[in-house]
Write a protein that holds these residues in place. Structure first.
Motif, PDB file in Angstrom:
ATOM      1  N   MET A  96      20.924 -10.096 -19.761  1.00 22.77           N
ATOM      2  CA  MET A  96      19.958 -10.383 -19.227  1.00 22.77           C
ATOM      3  C   MET A  96      18.391  -9.483 -20.360  1.00 22.77           C
ATOM      4  O   MET A  96      18.147 -10.381 -21.358  1.00 22.77           O
ATOM      5  CB  MET A  96      19.376 -10.292 -18.065  1.00 22.77           C
ATOM      6  CG  MET A  96      19.306 -11.375 -17.374  1.00 22.77           C
ATOM      7  SD  MET A  96      18.552 -11.487 -15.318  1.00 22.77           S
ATOM      8  CE  MET A  96      18.115  -9.928 -15.080  1.00 22.77           C
ATOM      9  N   GLY A  97      18.356  -8.687 -20.565  1.00 26.16           N
ATOM     10  CA  GLY A  97      18.428  -8.098 -21.926  1.00 26.16           C
ATOM     11  C   GLY A  97      18.342  -8.451 -23.324  1.00 26.16           C
ATOM     12  O   GLY A  97      17.271  -8.172 -23.853  1.00 26.16           O
ATOM     13  N   GLY A  98      19.603  -8.669 -23.650  1.00 26.20           N
ATOM     14  CA  GLY A  98      20.086  -9.038 -24.876  1.00 26.20           C
ATOM     15  C   GLY A  98      19.679 -10.235 -24.681  1.00 26.20           C
ATOM     16  O   GLY A  98      19.056 -11.044 -25.799  1.00 26.20           O
ATOM     17  N   ILE A  99      19.336 -12.009 -23.457  1.00 35.36           N
ATOM     18  CA  ILE A  99      18.768 -12.725 -24.015  1.00 35.36           C
ATOM     19  C   ILE A  99      17.118 -13.172 -23.871  1.00 35.36           C
ATOM     20  O   ILE A  99      17.039 -13.413 -25.452  1.00 35.36           O
ATOM     21  CB  ILE A  99      19.024 -13.465 -22.652  1.00 35.36           C
ATOM     22  CG1 ILE A  99      20.670 -13.414 -22.698  1.00 35.36           C
ATOM     23  CG2 ILE A  99      18.340 -14.876 -22.914  1.00 35.36           C
ATOM     24  CD1 ILE A  99      21.228 -14.487 -21.608  1.00 35.36           C
ATOM     25  N   VAL A 100      16.695 -12.101 -23.120  1.00 31.07           N
ATOM     26  CA  VAL A 100      15.093 -11.995 -23.700  1.00 31.07           C
ATOM     27  C   VAL A 100      14.440 -11.139 -24.656  1.00 31.07           C
ATOM     28  O   VAL A 100      13.688 -12.167 -25.180  1.00 31.07           O
ATOM     29  CB  VAL A 100      13.791 -11.712 -22.304  1.00 31.07           C
ATOM     30  CG1 VAL A 100      14.779 -12.120 -21.695  1.00 31.07           C
ATOM     31  CG2 VAL A 100      14.787  -9.962 -22.516  1.00 31.07           C
ATOM     32  N   CYS A 101      15.144 -10.038 -25.011  1.00 32.83           N
ATOM     33  CA  CYS A 101      15.380  -9.743 -26.427  1.00 32.83           C
ATOM     34  C   CYS A 101      15.717 -10.045 -27.674  1.00 32.83           C
ATOM     35  O   CYS A 101      14.720 -10.581 -28.599  1.00 32.83           O
ATOM     36  CB  CYS A 101      15.590  -8.568 -26.894  1.00 32.83           C
ATOM     37  SG  CYS A 101      14.851  -7.308 -28.248  1.00 32.83           S
ATOM     38  N   ALA A 102      16.539 -10.733 -27.681  1.00 31.93           N
ATOM     39  CA  ALA A 102      16.545 -11.774 -29.093  1.00 31.93           C
ATOM     40  C   ALA A 102      15.883 -13.208 -29.551  1.00 31.93           C
ATOM     41  O   ALA A 102      15.667 -13.506 -30.290  1.00 31.93           O
ATOM     42  CB  ALA A 102      18.352 -12.044 -29.005  1.00 31.93           C
ATOM     43  N   VAL A 123      12.394  -4.849 -23.018  1.00 33.08           N
ATOM     44  CA  VAL A 123      13.558  -4.003 -24.064  1.00 33.08           C
ATOM     45  C   VAL A 123      12.470  -4.931 -25.381  1.00 33.08           C
ATOM     46  O   VAL A 123      13.513  -4.774 -26.844  1.00 33.08           O
ATOM     47  CB  VAL A 123      14.729  -5.655 -23.968  1.00 33.08           C
ATOM     48  CG1 VAL A 123      15.168  -5.072 -22.219  1.00 33.08           C
ATOM     49  CG2 VAL A 123      13.796  -6.870 -23.721  1.00 33.08           C
ATOM     50  N   ILE A 124      11.630  -5.332 -25.235  1.00 36.79           N
ATOM     51  CA  ILE A 124      11.130  -5.840 -26.626  1.00 36.79           C
ATOM     52  C   ILE A 124       9.675  -4.731 -26.922  1.00 36.79           C
ATOM     53  O   ILE A 124       9.042  -4.539 -26.322  1.00 36.79           O
ATOM     54  CB  ILE A 124       9.986  -6.651 -26.224  1.00 36.79           C
ATOM     55  CG1 ILE A 124      11.299  -7.926 -25.791  1.00 36.79           C
ATOM     56  CG2 ILE A 124       9.543  -6.983 -27.550  1.00 36.79           C
ATOM     57  CD1 ILE A 124      10.877  -9.550 -26.023  1.00 36.79           C
ATOM     58  N   HIS A 125      10.186  -4.132 -27.697  1.00 39.71           N
ATOM     59  CA  HIS A 125       8.944  -2.600 -28.337  1.00 39.71           C
ATOM     60  C   HIS A 125       7.393  -3.490 -28.932  1.00 39.71           C
ATOM     61  O   HIS A 125       6.753  -2.833 -28.522  1.00 39.71           O
ATOM     62  CB  HIS A 125       9.984  -2.230 -29.402  1.00 39.71           C
ATOM     63  CG  HIS A 125      11.125  -1.571 -29.296  1.00 39.71           C
ATOM     64  ND1 HIS A 125      10.786  -0.471 -27.985  1.00 39.71           N
ATOM     65  CD2 HIS A 125      11.987  -1.739 -29.499  1.00 39.71           C
ATOM     66  CE1 HIS A 125      12.243  -0.554 -27.510  1.00 39.71           C
ATOM     67  NE2 HIS A 125      13.158  -0.671 -29.157  1.00 39.71           N
TER      68      HIS A 125
END
Length: 160
Positions: free
Chosen positions: A152-158, A70-72
């Motif tokens: 989870m993707g939203g949490i780790v990316c933000a 999720v983090i480019h």
């Protein structure tokens, strides 16, 4: 690395919260119990501490790898072997231009959703085929992982 571990742990804890809601009998718990043959008596026999700890551990592994999905910026970091001090000037220019781009909950949730839909759901579905489970089971169990990967993707990316 410490922040990566902390973010993964918080995201893993979110999976427990989602599970408490998702598998509540008033949501999808009754369907899941019926489709798996689980009874309240069998459920009470389980060692819940072990189950919750293992769920947390497995969710931590998923959250940890979701960072790379999720983090480019992990792609740019991977191109230089993870050592910014060895990077060429083009890396510094790239990070100056795009260092925090797409680091939002919404963007992470999108990629988390796609990971859940195109990876977790097929894994659950394939296992369900061989275990002779119903499509209802596949939708409940796979749907849980789609929603969980999304959060989870939203949490780790933000979280920066």
């Amino acid at each position: 690395m410490g922040q990566l571990l902390l973010h993964s742990l918080v995201a893993a804890l979110a999976s427990l919260a989602i599970g408490f809601v998702w598998y509540n009998p008033k949501v999808f718990g009754s369907i899941w119990m019926r489709e798996t043959g689980m009874t309240e008596e069998k459920a009470r026999e389980a060692n819940m501490a072990v189950m919750l700890l293992m769920t947390l551990f497995y969710s931590f592994l998923i959250a940890f790898i979701l960072h790379m999905v999720v983090i480019h910026q992990f792609g740019a970091m991977g191109m230089i072997g993870g050592k910014p001090e060895l990077a060429k000037p083009s890396y510094d220019a790239f990070m100056a231009d795009y260092g925090t781009e797409f680091r939002t909950f919404k963007h992470g949730a999108l990629h988390g959703f796609m990971s859940g839909l195109f990876f977790a759901l097929p894994v659950v579905g394939t296992g369900a085929l061989y275990e002779r489970r119903s499509w209802k089971y596949t939708l409940v169990a796979g749907g849980y992982w789609v929603v969980t990967c999304m959060v989870m993707g939203g949490i780790v990316c933000a979280w920066q």
